[in-house]
Design a protein around this motif. Structure first.
Motif, PDB file in Angstrom:
ATOM      1  N   LEU A  17       0.810  -1.220   0.000  1.00 14.44           N
ATOM      2  CA  LEU A  17       0.000   0.000   0.000  1.00 14.44           C
ATOM      3  C   LEU A  17       0.841   1.266   0.000  1.00 14.44           C
ATOM      4  O   LEU A  17       0.324   2.360  -0.230  1.00 14.44           O
ATOM      5  CB  LEU A  17      -0.932   0.021   1.223  1.00 14.44           C
ATOM      6  N   TRP A  18       2.145   1.143   0.270  1.00 12.43           N
ATOM      7  CA  TRP A  18       2.974   2.338   0.416  1.00 12.43           C
ATOM      8  C   TRP A  18       3.050   3.143  -0.886  1.00 12.43           C
ATOM      9  O   TRP A  18       2.853   4.356  -0.890  1.00 12.43           O
ATOM     10  CB  TRP A  18       4.376   1.981   0.916  1.00 12.43           C
ATOM     11  N   ASN A  27       0.243  13.655  -5.222  1.00 12.96           N
ATOM     12  CA  ASN A  27      -0.596  14.296  -6.242  1.00 12.96           C
ATOM     13  C   ASN A  27      -1.635  15.228  -5.636  1.00 12.96           C
ATOM     14  O   ASN A  27      -2.468  15.757  -6.370  1.00 12.96           O
ATOM     15  CB  ASN A  27      -1.275  13.234  -7.106  1.00 12.96           C
ATOM     16  N   GLY A  28      -1.605  15.378  -4.322  1.00  9.79           N
ATOM     17  CA  GLY A  28      -2.438  16.385  -3.693  1.00  9.79           C
ATOM     18  C   GLY A  28      -3.694  15.886  -3.022  1.00  9.79           C
ATOM     19  O   GLY A  28      -4.475  16.685  -2.514  1.00  9.79           O
ATOM     20  N   GLU A  29      -3.892  14.564  -2.972  1.00  9.87           N
ATOM     21  CA  GLU A  29      -5.092  14.063  -2.299  1.00  9.87           C
ATOM     22  C   GLU A  29      -4.919  14.130  -0.788  1.00  9.87           C
ATOM     23  O   GLU A  29      -3.815  14.102  -0.266  1.00  9.87           O
ATOM     24  CB  GLU A  29      -5.372  12.612  -2.716  1.00  9.87           C
ATOM     25  N   ASN A  30      -6.032  14.179  -0.098  1.00 14.23           N
ATOM     26  CA  ASN A  30      -6.029  14.197   1.363  1.00 14.23           C
ATOM     27  C   ASN A  30      -5.627  12.810   1.872  1.00 14.23           C
ATOM     28  O   ASN A  30      -6.251  11.822   1.498  1.00 14.23           O
ATOM     29  CB  ASN A  30      -7.437  14.559   1.855  1.00 14.23           C
ATOM     30  N   PRO A  31      -4.591  12.716   2.736  1.00 17.04           N
ATOM     31  CA  PRO A  31      -4.160  11.407   3.240  1.00 17.04           C
ATOM     32  C   PRO A  31      -5.286  10.630   3.926  1.00 17.04           C
ATOM     33  O   PRO A  31      -5.333   9.401   3.833  1.00 17.04           O
ATOM     34  CB  PRO A  31      -3.053  11.758   4.238  1.00 17.04           C
ATOM     35  N   GLU A  32      -6.180  11.318   4.595  1.00 15.40           N
ATOM     36  CA  GLU A  32      -7.293  10.634   5.258  1.00 15.40           C
ATOM     37  C   GLU A  32      -8.163   9.896   4.243  1.00 15.40           C
ATOM     38  O   GLU A  32      -8.515   8.740   4.422  1.00 15.40           O
ATOM     39  CB  GLU A  32      -8.138  11.654   6.026  1.00 15.40           C
ATOM     40  N   LEU A  38      -8.005   2.952   0.540  1.00 19.12           N
ATOM     41  CA  LEU A  38      -7.165   1.756   0.518  1.00 19.12           C
ATOM     42  C   LEU A  38      -7.627   0.718   1.537  1.00 19.12           C
ATOM     43  O   LEU A  38      -7.067  -0.377   1.606  1.00 19.12           O
ATOM     44  CB  LEU A  38      -5.703   2.133   0.798  1.00 19.12           C
ATOM     45  N   GLY A  39      -8.605   1.067   2.351  1.00 19.32           N
ATOM     46  CA  GLY A  39      -9.145   0.111   3.317  1.00 19.32           C
ATOM     47  C   GLY A  39      -8.331  -0.007   4.579  1.00 19.32           C
ATOM     48  O   GLY A  39      -8.437  -1.001   5.296  1.00 19.32           O
ATOM     49  N   VAL A  40      -7.502   0.997   4.861  1.00 15.51           N
ATOM     50  CA  VAL A  40      -6.705   0.992   6.087  1.00 15.51           C
ATOM     51  C   VAL A  40      -7.553   1.655   7.165  1.00 15.51           C
ATOM     52  O   VAL A  40      -7.651   2.879   7.228  1.00 15.51           O
ATOM     53  CB  VAL A  40      -5.367   1.739   5.888  1.00 15.51           C
ATOM     54  N   THR A  41      -8.192   0.835   7.998  1.00 13.93           N
ATOM     55  CA  THR A  41      -9.156   1.387   8.955  1.00 13.93           C
ATOM     56  C   THR A  41      -8.600   1.481  10.367  1.00 13.93           C
ATOM     57  O   THR A  41      -8.978   2.385  11.108  1.00 13.93           O
ATOM     58  CB  THR A  41     -10.428   0.524   8.993  1.00 13.93           C
ATOM     59  N   ARG A  42      -7.722   0.550  10.753  1.00 14.42           N
ATOM     60  CA  ARG A  42      -7.211   0.578  12.133  1.00 14.42           C
ATOM     61  C   ARG A  42      -6.233   1.736  12.298  1.00 14.42           C
ATOM     62  O   ARG A  42      -5.407   1.999  11.418  1.00 14.42           O
ATOM     63  CB  ARG A  42      -6.503  -0.730  12.466  1.00 14.42           C
ATOM     64  N   LEU A  49       1.606   4.037   8.216  1.00 14.95           N
ATOM     65  CA  LEU A  49       1.800   4.637   6.884  1.00 14.95           C
ATOM     66  C   LEU A  49       2.019   6.143   6.982  1.00 14.95           C
ATOM     67  O   LEU A  49       2.881   6.693   6.300  1.00 14.95           O
ATOM     68  CB  LEU A  49       0.596   4.340   5.993  1.00 14.95           C
ATOM     69  N   LEU A  50       1.256   6.809   7.827  1.00 13.42           N
ATOM     70  CA  LEU A  50       1.379   8.270   7.925  1.00 13.42           C
ATOM     71  C   LEU A  50       2.724   8.688   8.508  1.00 13.42           C
ATOM     72  O   LEU A  50       3.285   9.708   8.122  1.00 13.42           O
ATOM     73  CB  LEU A  50       0.266   8.843   8.818  1.00 13.42           C
TER      74      LEU A  50
END
Ligand code: ZN
Length: 68
Positions: A17-18, A27-32, A38-42, A49-50
């Motif tokens: 996923l990295w 590219n300017g998208e919001n990391p949230e 990407l389905g990273v919920t926990r 990742l952040l």
């Protein structure tokens, strides 16, 4: 330093996923939003990742070159 292969806390595989995460954020998208897509919920995985800083290319300049 090296891209996290798994979440440090729960062990979920994150290595695949990295690259999509990095590209979309650059590219300017919001990391949230990217993490949600990407389905990273926990929050432990989101933190992994952040919080990752890609330093491997800078560190490699100082790696020892093995000679016999
Ligand atoms: Zn996790």
């Amino acid at each position: 330093m090296i891209t996290p292969i798994r979440c440090w806390t729960c062990g979920r595989p994150l290595g695949h996923l990295w690259e999509p995460f990095k590209q979309r954020v650059l590219n300017g998208e919001n990391p949230e939003k990217v993490l949600n897509d990407l389905g990273v919920t926990r929050y432990c995985c989101r933190r992994t990742l952040l919080g990752h800083i890609e330093l491997i290319n800078q560190v490699l300049e100082y790696s020892r070159i093995e000679t016999e």
